[in-house]
Write a protein that holds these residues in place. Structure first.
Motif, PDB file in Angstrom:
ATOM      1  N   MET A 297      39.906  36.644  49.286  1.00 40.53           N
ATOM      2  CA  MET A 297      40.112  35.213  49.095  1.00 40.53           C
ATOM      3  C   MET A 297      38.764  34.542  49.298  1.00 40.53           C
ATOM      4  O   MET A 297      38.128  34.734  50.339  1.00 40.53           O
ATOM      5  N   ARG A 298      38.325  33.812  48.309  1.00 38.72           N
ATOM      6  CA  ARG A 298      37.017  33.142  48.355  1.00 38.72           C
ATOM      7  C   ARG A 298      35.896  34.103  48.751  1.00 38.72           C
ATOM      8  O   ARG A 298      35.017  33.778  49.536  1.00 38.72           O
ATOM      9  N   GLY A 299      35.963  35.297  48.222  1.00 42.96           N
ATOM     10  CA  GLY A 299      34.899  36.272  48.426  1.00 42.96           C
ATOM     11  C   GLY A 299      34.972  37.076  49.706  1.00 42.96           C
ATOM     12  O   GLY A 299      34.099  37.892  49.967  1.00 42.96           O
ATOM     13  N   GLU A 300      36.011  36.892  50.519  1.00 43.32           N
ATOM     14  CA  GLU A 300      36.139  37.645  51.762  1.00 43.32           C
ATOM     15  C   GLU A 300      37.477  38.359  51.801  1.00 43.32           C
ATOM     16  O   GLU A 300      38.493  37.840  51.359  1.00 43.32           O
ATOM     17  N   GLU A 301      37.454  39.563  52.382  1.00 45.53           N
ATOM     18  CA  GLU A 301      38.674  40.351  52.489  1.00 45.53           C
ATOM     19  C   GLU A 301      39.649  39.690  53.459  1.00 45.53           C
ATOM     20  O   GLU A 301      39.270  39.287  54.551  1.00 45.53           O
ATOM     21  N   ILE A 302      40.908  39.587  53.029  1.00 43.87           N
ATOM     22  CA  ILE A 302      41.933  39.055  53.930  1.00 43.87           C
ATOM     23  C   ILE A 302      42.978  40.103  54.300  1.00 43.87           C
ATOM     24  O   ILE A 302      43.690  39.951  55.282  1.00 43.87           O
TER      25      ILE A 302
ATOM     26  N   TYR B 108      44.318  49.396  48.504  1.00 43.32           N
ATOM     27  CA  TYR B 108      43.854  48.136  47.931  1.00 43.32           C
ATOM     28  C   TYR B 108      43.301  47.208  49.006  1.00 43.32           C
ATOM     29  O   TYR B 108      43.541  47.392  50.202  1.00 43.32           O
ATOM     30  N   ASP B 109      42.567  46.238  48.573  1.00 45.48           N
ATOM     31  CA  ASP B 109      42.109  45.117  49.399  1.00 45.48           C
ATOM     32  C   ASP B 109      42.365  43.831  48.629  1.00 45.48           C
ATOM     33  O   ASP B 109      42.205  43.799  47.406  1.00 45.48           O
ATOM     34  N   PHE B 110      42.768  42.795  49.331  1.00 47.31           N
ATOM     35  CA  PHE B 110      42.891  41.456  48.748  1.00 47.31           C
ATOM     36  C   PHE B 110      41.740  40.615  49.273  1.00 47.31           C
ATOM     37  O   PHE B 110      41.440  40.654  50.468  1.00 47.31           O
TER      38      PHE B 110
ATOM     39  N   MET C 239      41.838  41.201  43.859  1.00 41.77           N
ATOM     40  CA  MET C 239      42.423  42.420  44.377  1.00 41.77           C
ATOM     41  C   MET C 239      41.609  43.592  43.859  1.00 41.77           C
ATOM     42  O   MET C 239      41.316  43.667  42.663  1.00 41.77           O
ATOM     43  N   LEU C 240      41.255  44.480  44.751  1.00 39.82           N
ATOM     44  CA  LEU C 240      40.596  45.732  44.373  1.00 39.82           C
ATOM     45  C   LEU C 240      41.563  46.861  44.676  1.00 39.82           C
ATOM     46  O   LEU C 240      42.179  46.891  45.743  1.00 39.82           O
ATOM     47  N   TYR C 241      41.704  47.785  43.735  1.00 39.19           N
ATOM     48  CA  TYR C 241      42.672  48.867  43.888  1.00 39.19           C
ATOM     49  C   TYR C 241      42.018  50.205  43.585  1.00 39.19           C
ATOM     50  O   TYR C 241      41.163  50.309  42.717  1.00 39.19           O
ATOM     51  N   GLY C 242      42.447  51.244  44.310  1.00 38.15           N
ATOM     52  CA  GLY C 242      42.043  52.609  43.999  1.00 38.15           C
ATOM     53  C   GLY C 242      40.695  52.995  44.564  1.00 38.15           C
ATOM     54  O   GLY C 242      39.808  53.403  43.830  1.00 38.15           O
ATOM     55  N   TYR C 243      40.542  52.918  45.872  1.00 40.73           N
ATOM     56  CA  TYR C 243      39.281  53.290  46.505  1.00 40.73           C
ATOM     57  C   TYR C 243      39.069  54.800  46.464  1.00 40.73           C
ATOM     58  O   TYR C 243      40.032  55.579  46.478  1.00 40.73           O
TER      59      TYR C 243
END
Length: 107
Positions: free
Chosen positions: A31-36, A27-29, A1-5
């Motif tokens: 999975m296995r290196g790709e955004e879902i 945020y973005d989640f 998870m990436l938060y706070g763009y």
């Protein structure tokens, strides 16, 4: 998870971080290196919404109906858009997303 763009990486209607207005509550989640999925808290205050639109070079009069809708009151809200095809691709361990899409965008 990436938060706070950073604010430049998200739409004008994304709520700013209350502790540092250079960033957003988004945020973005992955999975296995790709955004879902991507998601964010949305601005629900009409004055702040108009201010952010103007800061982003959007003519406020072109979205006045959208902004006016918030004058009737809107709770703090957010959302996410899940890429169902991507999730199915990972779940089925497929190598190509076209195999999980009903209408793949191919020539």
């Amino acid at each position: 998870m990436l938060y706070g763009y950073p604010i430049g990486a998200r739409p004008f209607y994304t709520m700013l971080d209350p502790h540092d207005n250079r960033f957003t509550n988004s945020y973005d989640f992955f999975m296995r290196g790709e955004e879902i999925t991507s998601g964010a808290q949305r601005i629900h205050d009409p004055e702040l919404l108009a201010k952010r639109a103007a800061e982003c070079g959007i003519a406020v009069d072109t979205i006045k109906d959208y902004i006016n809708a918030f004058k009737y009151g809107a709770p703090a809200h957010g959302g996410a858009g899940f890429g169902l095809e991507r999730i199915v691709k990972f779940y089925c361990n497929l190598h190509n997303i076209r195999k999980t899409s009903l209408f793949p965008r191919d020539p």
